[in-house]
Scaffold this active site. Structure first.
Site, PDB file in Angstrom:
ATOM      1  N   GLU A 262       0.539  -0.820  -0.139  1.00 25.92           N
ATOM      2  CA  GLU A 262       0.009   0.194   0.042  1.00 25.92           C
ATOM      3  C   GLU A 262       1.327   1.056  -0.775  1.00 25.92           C
ATOM      4  O   GLU A 262       1.678   2.146   0.961  1.00 25.92           O
ATOM      5  CB  GLU A 262      -0.849   0.115   0.665  1.00 25.92           C
ATOM      6  CG  GLU A 262      -1.489  -1.338   1.536  1.00 25.92           C
ATOM      7  CD  GLU A 262      -3.254  -0.912   0.481  1.00 25.92           C
ATOM      8  OE1 GLU A 262      -3.127  -0.311  -0.527  1.00 25.92           O
ATOM      9  OE2 GLU A 262      -3.692  -2.067   0.538  1.00 25.92           O
ATOM     10  N   CYS A 296      -2.458   9.336   2.172  1.00 26.42           N
ATOM     11  CA  CYS A 296      -2.490   8.924   0.667  1.00 26.42           C
ATOM     12  C   CYS A 296      -3.052   8.868  -0.018  1.00 26.42           C
ATOM     13  O   CYS A 296      -2.424   9.182  -1.146  1.00 26.42           O
ATOM     14  CB  CYS A 296      -2.082   7.253   0.877  1.00 26.42           C
ATOM     15  SG  CYS A 296      -3.572   6.325   1.930  1.00 26.42           S
TER      16      CYS A 296
HETATM   17  P1  NAD Z   1       7.679   5.485   4.710  1.00 28.79           P
HETATM   18  O1  NAD Z   1       7.858   4.925   3.435  1.00 28.79           O
HETATM   19  O2  NAD Z   1       8.650   6.303   5.258  1.00 28.79           O
HETATM   20  O3  NAD Z   1       7.755   4.338   6.114  1.00 28.79           O
HETATM   21  C1  NAD Z   1       6.666   3.238   6.311  1.00 28.79           C
HETATM   22  C2  NAD Z   1       7.321   2.463   7.169  1.00 28.79           C
HETATM   23  O4  NAD Z   1       8.509   1.733   6.097  1.00 28.79           O
HETATM   24  C3  NAD Z   1       7.652   2.710   8.077  1.00 28.79           C
HETATM   25  O5  NAD Z   1       7.735   1.625   9.021  1.00 28.79           O
HETATM   26  C4  NAD Z   1       9.100   2.357   7.712  1.00 28.79           C
HETATM   27  O6  NAD Z   1      10.016   2.573   9.147  1.00 28.79           O
HETATM   28  C5  NAD Z   1       9.642   1.668   7.427  1.00 28.79           C
HETATM   29  N1  NAD Z   1      10.537   1.267   6.516  1.00 28.79           N
HETATM   30  C6  NAD Z   1      10.899   2.115   5.644  1.00 28.79           C
HETATM   31  N2  NAD Z   1      12.073   1.589   4.990  1.00 28.79           N
HETATM   32  C7  NAD Z   1      11.972  -0.086   4.598  1.00 28.79           C
HETATM   33  C8  NAD Z   1      12.791  -0.938   4.400  1.00 28.79           C
HETATM   34  N3  NAD Z   1      13.689  -1.073   3.597  1.00 28.79           N
HETATM   35  N4  NAD Z   1      12.395  -2.716   4.562  1.00 28.79           N
HETATM   36  C9  NAD Z   1      11.469  -2.447   6.215  1.00 28.79           C
HETATM   37  N5  NAD Z   1      10.509  -1.266   6.711  1.00 28.79           N
HETATM   38  C10 NAD Z   1      10.902  -0.470   6.193  1.00 28.79           C
HETATM   39  O7  NAD Z   1       6.349   6.650   4.735  1.00 28.79           O
HETATM   40  P2  NAD Z   1       5.972   7.645   6.013  1.00 28.79           P
HETATM   41  O8  NAD Z   1       6.586   8.788   5.615  1.00 28.79           O
HETATM   42  O9  NAD Z   1       5.501   6.672   6.884  1.00 28.79           O
HETATM   43  O10 NAD Z   1       4.925   7.597   5.432  1.00 28.79           O
HETATM   44  C11 NAD Z   1       3.922   8.317   3.753  1.00 28.79           C
HETATM   45  C12 NAD Z   1       4.020   7.207   2.579  1.00 28.79           C
HETATM   46  O11 NAD Z   1       3.230   6.642   2.715  1.00 28.79           O
HETATM   47  C13 NAD Z   1       3.126   8.410   1.277  1.00 28.79           C
HETATM   48  O12 NAD Z   1       3.642   8.246   0.843  1.00 28.79           O
HETATM   49  C14 NAD Z   1       2.161   7.529   1.438  1.00 28.79           C
HETATM   50  O13 NAD Z   1       1.181   7.907  -0.167  1.00 28.79           O
HETATM   51  C15 NAD Z   1       2.175   6.866   1.679  1.00 28.79           C
HETATM   52  N6  NAD Z   1       1.191   5.790   2.278  1.00 28.79           N
HETATM   53  C16 NAD Z   1      -0.010   4.550   2.026  1.00 28.79           C
HETATM   54  C17 NAD Z   1      -0.478   4.513   2.343  1.00 28.79           C
HETATM   55  C18 NAD Z   1      -1.754   3.574   1.421  1.00 28.79           C
HETATM   56  O14 NAD Z   1      -2.657   3.094   1.928  1.00 28.79           O
HETATM   57  N7  NAD Z   1      -1.499   3.335  -0.090  1.00 28.79           N
HETATM   58  C19 NAD Z   1      -1.282   5.191   3.209  1.00 28.79           C
HETATM   59  C20 NAD Z   1      -0.443   5.118   4.443  1.00 28.79           C
HETATM   60  C21 NAD Z   1       0.603   6.186   3.945  1.00 28.79           C
END
Ligand code: NAD
Length: 506
Positions: A262, A296
Site C-alpha cells: 500500500e 495517501c
Molecule cells: P515510509 O516509507 O518512510 O515508512 C513507512 C514504514 O516503512 C515505516 O515503518 C518504516 O520504518 C518502514 N521502512 C522503511 N524502509 C524500509 C525497508 N527497507 N524495509 C522495511 N521497512 C521499511 O513512509 P511514511 O513517511 O511513514 O508514510 C508516508 C508514505 O506512506 C506516503 O508515501 C504515503 O502515500 C504512503 N501511505 C500509503 C498508504 C496506502 O494505503 N497506500 C497509506 C498510508 C501511507
C-alpha cells in the site's frame, strides 16, 4: 481562542497510563518519540534488537500452529473483544493519535472508529470464509475450494495512519487464523504500544489466545527489514512510500512470500461544467487540506474545465485563506502540523520546483504555532502543464490545478502519473461519471463520483495500482490475501476417470 493546553508531554504520560501501557516500554529507551504539535519529546521508547525480532517471529509461528486449528467463528470472538476494548478506549486512543501524529481531534477519533468498524466487519467475516463448489468434468467426483490460515503476517505501517492500518490487517488476519507481528512507523510508536495493550486485555478476557499471537516491534527500517527477510513471515503487508515498497517487494519476492503493498498516491479530481460547485468546494477542501495533506489519498491534482475554473478558484482561494491552522487539539482547527522538519523541507522544495516549472503559488508559507511544531498554510498552485513536480508525490498540503476542458484529455491527465491510488470526478452528467468509472476511465484502485478521493469506508477493498503497489486491504474479498486456497477434488465413485479423457490403464 481556546484555553492553552497542558503540554503534550504531561498529557501523553497521563494517556499512556490510562491506556494501560507499561511504563517501562515508554521511558528510558534510546529512541525519542516526539509530538509534532510542539516538537517536544513525549517519551523514550526501546528499539527491538535483532534477537527480540527473531523471538517475536518464532513465538508468532508457534502461535500459528495453535491458532490455525481454532474454529474461525471462535477466532472472531477474540476480535469482537478487541473491538470492545477499542470502543472503551476510543477517546484516549484518539487523543493519543492527535498527540503523536498531529491529527485534529475529530480525525484522531475517526481513526479509532475505523478500527472499531473493521473489527465488527471481521467478526461477521469469521462466519463467511467460504469457498466455491465447482462443476467437475468427471462423474462421481466433487470439486471445491477451501480456505486455510496462511501463517505469520508481518505488518509495516506508515506514520500517517498510525493505528488504522494495523487494524485493517490484524482484524482480518486474526479471524483468518494468522498471528501478526507489527512494525509501526518509528515516528508513531506510542499509539502502537497502546493498541497492543488493548489487544492483550482482549486476549486475557478471551482466555485461550496463544502467546505471541500479536506482537509490536518498535524500531526503524532495520526492524522492518528483519520482518521482510524472515522465512516464517508468509505475508508481508507494507504501507508507506513507493521507495520503501521498492526495497521490500524484491526481498519478499526472492523468498516467494506474499506481499501486500500500500504505497504512495498522487490523486486527482476532475471538475466538469455540470458539477455542483458547493459540493465540489467542500470535498476538495477536505481532500486537499485535511490531515495537513498527509494522507495517501490526499487530493494533489485538480483538473478543471475552463468554464468553471475561475469561480472554483476564487472559492477555493477564500477557503484556503480562511482555514484555521494550529494546535490540532483546539476546537475549530482544521489543519494541524506537518509531521517533522523533513516534511517541510520536501514541501518547500516542491514549491520552488513548481515556480521553476511555471506555477503560480498561493499560500504554502510557514505560520505560527505552538512550540517548535511546523505549521504551514496549504498551497494552491496553478500549473501550465502536468510537469515533473505535479507527477511526483510530495507528502504535504499542495494542490496543483490544471485547466483541461476535453473529457478524454482530463481522464488521460488523471491516469498519466506513476501512481494509481484514488481519483474522483465532479459532474452531474451521467455519461461522464459512468465513463470515468468504466474500463476506459480512471485507472486507480478508487474512482469516486461527487465525493473527494480521500476518506474511504472499510467495507470496500482499499488500495491502488501501478506504483501504489497493487495491494488491497479492508473490505470486499481482501481477506483472501490472508489465507491459502486449496482446491479439493474428491472421487466418491468406484472408477478412476482421468481429466481431459487421458488414458493410463495398467
Ligand atoms: P515510509 O516509507 O518512510 O515508512 C513507512 C514504514 O516503512 C515505516 O515503518 C518504516 O520504518 C518502514 N521502512 C522503511 N524502509 C524500509 C525497508 N527497507 N524495509 C522495511 N521497512 C521499511 O513512509 P511514511 O513517511 O511513514 O508514510 C508516508 C508514505 O506512506 C506516503 O508515501 C504515503 O502515500 C504512503 N501511505 C500509503 C498508504 C496506502 O494505503 N497506500 C497509506 C498510508 C501511507
Amino acid at each position: 481562542m481556546n484555553a492553552p493546553w497542558q503540554g503534550p508531554l504531561a498529557e501523553t504520560e497521563a494517556l499512556l497510563t490510562k491506556l494501560g501501557v507499561d511504563q517501562r516500554l515508554w521511558t528510558g529507551g534510546a529512541r525519542a518519540a516526539r509530538s509534532p504539535i510542539t516538537g517536544e519529546i513525549i517519551a523514550r521508547v526501546h528499539d527491538a534488537s535483532p534477537d527480540e525480532c527473531r523471538r517475536a517471529i518464532a513465538a508468532a509461528h508457534d502461535a500459528f500452529l495453535i491458532w490455525r486449528a481454532v474454529p474461525a467463528p471462535r477466532r472472531g470472538e477474540l476480535v469482537r473483544l478487541l473491538g470492545d476494548e477499542l470502543r472503551a478506549a476510543k477517546s484516549e486512543l484518539g487523543r493519543l493519535v492527535t498527540l503523536e501524529a498531529g491529527k485534529t481531534v475529530s480525525e484522531g477519533l475517526g481513526e479509532v472508529q475505523e478500527m472499531i468498524d473493521i473489527c465488527d466487519y471481521a467478526v461477521g467475516l469469521s462466519r463467511q470464509l467460504f469457498g466455491l463448489a465447482i462443476a467437475t468434468e468427471r462423474p462421481e467426483h466433487r470439486m471445491a475450494e477451501t480456505w486455510h490460515p496462511l501463517g505469520v503476517v508481518g505488518v509495516i505501517s506508515a506514520f500517517n495512519f498510525p493505528v488504522a492500518v494495523w487494524s485493517w490487517n490484524s482484524a482480518l488476519a486474526l479471524v483468518c487464523g494468522d498471528p501478526v507481528v507489527w512494525k509501526p512507523s518509528e515516528k508513531t510508536p506510542l499509539t502502537a504500544l497502546a493498541v497492543q495493550a488493548a489487544f492483550e486485555r482482549a486476549a486475557q478476557k478471551f482466555g485461550e489466545a496463544p502467546a505471541g499471537l500479536s506482537a509490536v516491534l518498535v524500531g526503524g527500517r532495520e526492524v522492518g527489514e528483519a520482518l521482510v527477510a524472515d522465512e516464517r513471515v508468509r505475508l508481508v503487508s507494507a504501507t508507506g512510500s513507493t521507495a520503501m515498497g521498492r526495497m521490500v517487494g524484491p526481498v519478499a519476492a526472492a523468498r516467494f512470500a506474499r506481499v501486500l503493498l500500500e504505497l504512495g498516491g498522487n490523486n486527482a479530481a476532475i471538475v466538469r461544467p455540470t458539477a455542483d460547485l458547493d459540493i465540489a468546494v467542500r470535498a476538495i477542501a477536505f481532500a486537499a487540506m485535511g490531515t495537513a495533506g498527509q494522507r495517501c489519498t490526499t487530493l494533489r491534482r485538480l483538473i478543471v474545465h475552463e468554464d468553471v475554473l475561475e469561480p472554483l478558484m476564487s472559492r477555493l482561494e477564500r477557503a484556503y485563506a480562511s482555514v484555521q491552522i494550529g494546535d490540532p487539539r483546539d476546537t475549530g482547527t482544521l489543519i494541524g502540523p506537518l509531521i517533522d522538519e523533513a516534511a517541510w523541507q520536501a514541501m518547500s522544495r516542491a514549491l520552488d520546483d513548481a515556480r521553476a516549472q511555471g506555477g503560480q503559488v498561493i499560500g504554502g508559507e510557514r505560520v505560527d504555532g505552538p512550540g517548535e511544531g511546523i505549521y504551514v498554510r496549504p498551497a494552491l498552485v496553478r500549473m501550465p502543464a502536468q510537469s515533473e513536480v505535479v507527477r511526483r508525490e510530495t507528502f504535504a498540503p499542495i494542490l496543483y490545478v490544471l485547466a483541461s476542458s476535453d473529457m478524454d484529455e482530463a481522464i488521460a491527465l488523471n491516469n498519466d502519473v506513476a501512481q494509481g491510488l484514488s481519483s474522483a470526478i465532479f459532474t452531474n452528467d451521467v455519461r461522464e461519471s459512468e465513463k470515468f468509472c468504466s474500463a476506459v476511465g480512471s485507472d486507480c484502485g478508487i474512482a469516486n463520483v461527487n465525493i473527494g478521493p480521500s476518506g474511504a469506508e472499510i467495507g470496500g477493498a482499499f488500495g491502488g495500482e501501478k506504483e501504489t503497489g497493487g495491494g488491497r486491504e479492508a473490505g470486499s474479498d481482501s481477506w483472501k490475501a490472508y489465507m491459502r486456497r486449496a482446491t479439493n477434488t474428491v472421487n466418491y465413485g468406484r472408477t478412476l476417470p482421468l481429466a481431459q479423457g487421458v488414458k493410463f490403464d495398467i
